[in-house]
Design an enzyme around this catalytic site. Sequence first.
Site, PDB file in Angstrom:
ATOM      1  N   SER A  76      12.989   1.978   8.278  1.00 40.87           N
ATOM      2  CA  SER A  76      14.275   2.264   7.649  1.00 40.87           C
ATOM      3  C   SER A  76      15.361   1.300   8.127  1.00 40.87           C
ATOM      4  O   SER A  76      16.355   1.106   7.437  1.00 40.87           O
ATOM      5  CB  SER A  76      14.679   3.694   7.992  1.00 40.87           C
ATOM      6  OG  SER A  76      13.570   4.556   7.853  1.00 40.87           O
ATOM      7  N   GLY A 132      12.056   3.565  14.882  1.00 38.22           N
ATOM      8  CA  GLY A 132      13.430   3.613  15.356  1.00 38.22           C
ATOM      9  C   GLY A 132      14.045   2.268  15.700  1.00 38.22           C
ATOM     10  O   GLY A 132      15.150   2.207  16.230  1.00 38.22           O
ATOM     11  N   LYS A 134       0.385   3.202   3.591  1.00 39.02           N
ATOM     12  CA  LYS A 134       0.113   4.367   4.442  1.00 39.02           C
ATOM     13  C   LYS A 134      -0.742   5.407   3.747  1.00 39.02           C
ATOM     14  O   LYS A 134      -0.601   5.635   2.550  1.00 39.02           O
ATOM     15  CB  LYS A 134       1.441   5.034   4.833  1.00 39.02           C
ATOM     16  CG  LYS A 134       2.307   4.202   5.765  1.00 39.02           C
ATOM     17  CD  LYS A 134       3.576   4.992   6.108  1.00 39.02           C
ATOM     18  CE  LYS A 134       4.623   4.138   6.801  1.00 39.02           C
ATOM     19  NZ  LYS A 134       4.247   3.765   8.167  1.00 39.02           N
TER      20      LYS A 134
END
Lengths: 297, 189
Positions: A241, A219, A86
């Site tokens: 995550s 998410g 990133k």
Amino acid sequence: MTAEERDAITRTKLNRELAQMLKGGVIMDVTTPEQARIAEEAGACAVMALERIPADIRAAGGVSRMSDPKMIKGIQEAVSIPVMAKVRIGHFVEAQVLQAIDIDYIDESEVLSPADDIYHIDKTAFDVPFVCGAKDLGEALRRISEGATMIRTKGEPGTGDVVQAVSHMRAMNAQIRRIVSMREDELWEEAKQLRVSVELVQYVHDHSKLPVVNFAAGGIATPADAALMMQLGAEGVFVGSGIFASGDPVKRARAIVGATTSFNDPAKIAELSEDLGEAMVGINKDEIELLMAERGK
Amino acid sequence: MTTAVLALQGAFAEHESRLKELGETVIELRDSDDCALAFDRLILPGGESTVQSKLLKERGMDTLLRRKIEEGMPTFGTCAGMILLAQHVDNGQGGDTQSGALATFPACVRRNAYGRQLGSFHTVDTFADMQVPMTFIRAPYLDSVEDSVSVLSRVDGNIVAARWKNQLVTAFHPEVDSDTSVHEYFLRM
């Protein structure tokens, strides 16, 4: 057409095609060579090298930047699958650095702190490909006109809450359906509204899709989340995550890979969802102060 | 005729489009049950070979498909598909070669032989006496083949397309270009 222009067109095509090869796959966030090997072993089609997973970036606060090139190189050496990393929105020097270390894909990402509050990177100036986040069709097409060769939903990273990714994917697809149903003479006005060229709107009108591959991100925490995004039209998923902040990363990673392949097979998803240990705890969007999706429109 | 396309991961939809343009009936293989469906040919698409190998084995599809290939089913592997078919795979990280997930094609393939994405390229070159567009994406090539293998194409001296009996392999991706001559060659096999 000059030789240089021809090369640029070829490069864009090749970069879009690498994204095509990733379709139906899962791209996993990893922070160490060890995690990268676990991800590859579990069936990741690429890894995203970063110093902290988004959930920890949220927890830590402060300014979040491109990772240490040495750490990224360690991950490049550890695995044979494509390695992404990133850069901050608008930080074209971070992108030059990643191109210099031969990265496979750059994510110009709202997960990091933006470096420019007006301009995105001119991605057409690079040989290396870029993926960018979008929460609606206008954002997606603007990133594509800047040279992005792959799009993903923004979702709300580091939350374990899929609601934003769902609403972004639905928004994009609803807008695509609307353009498909338009008369030809309505496309110019639509292009003006979206602030993009009429050629891009014409492409969407004619093909009922974006001109590049579109993944879901932000998410996704369970096999069912991944399959939900695929059934809503995603061509693959990013899991950040959701894996390494869960109880049993290896098993969860395998299960999410399996569910992404068999996204239309509820019995298989049920089997894959059994006994995965604890999912990441997660926070919902009303509990967080920072909406990353609002960065970079 | 019906062609089955392995649809575990990767660019399988692109193969399906090319085949439909040529009037073929297409089915997708995602699990072991699908391997019991009736089909006459098999395509193994591009994508990530590590992902495809893992899912093939985990779902018990490797044994079923290997049997069909060994029984003579015309089979075409592109890029990752070529790696699945190769008897020997060199990961380019030193160390011993491994065998591909199906290991039915007598050759040694080198993965990521052109390096990372900046090494990807497009060219036009000869494939079985035809000039065809060739798109190489983080592509492999064949390091060596057994004598009985027919080499169909070399680019810069490296073997990028070959045939052995009922099996065709290409390091490049004919499915991403609009030219259908490689698919037509396969359908004539």
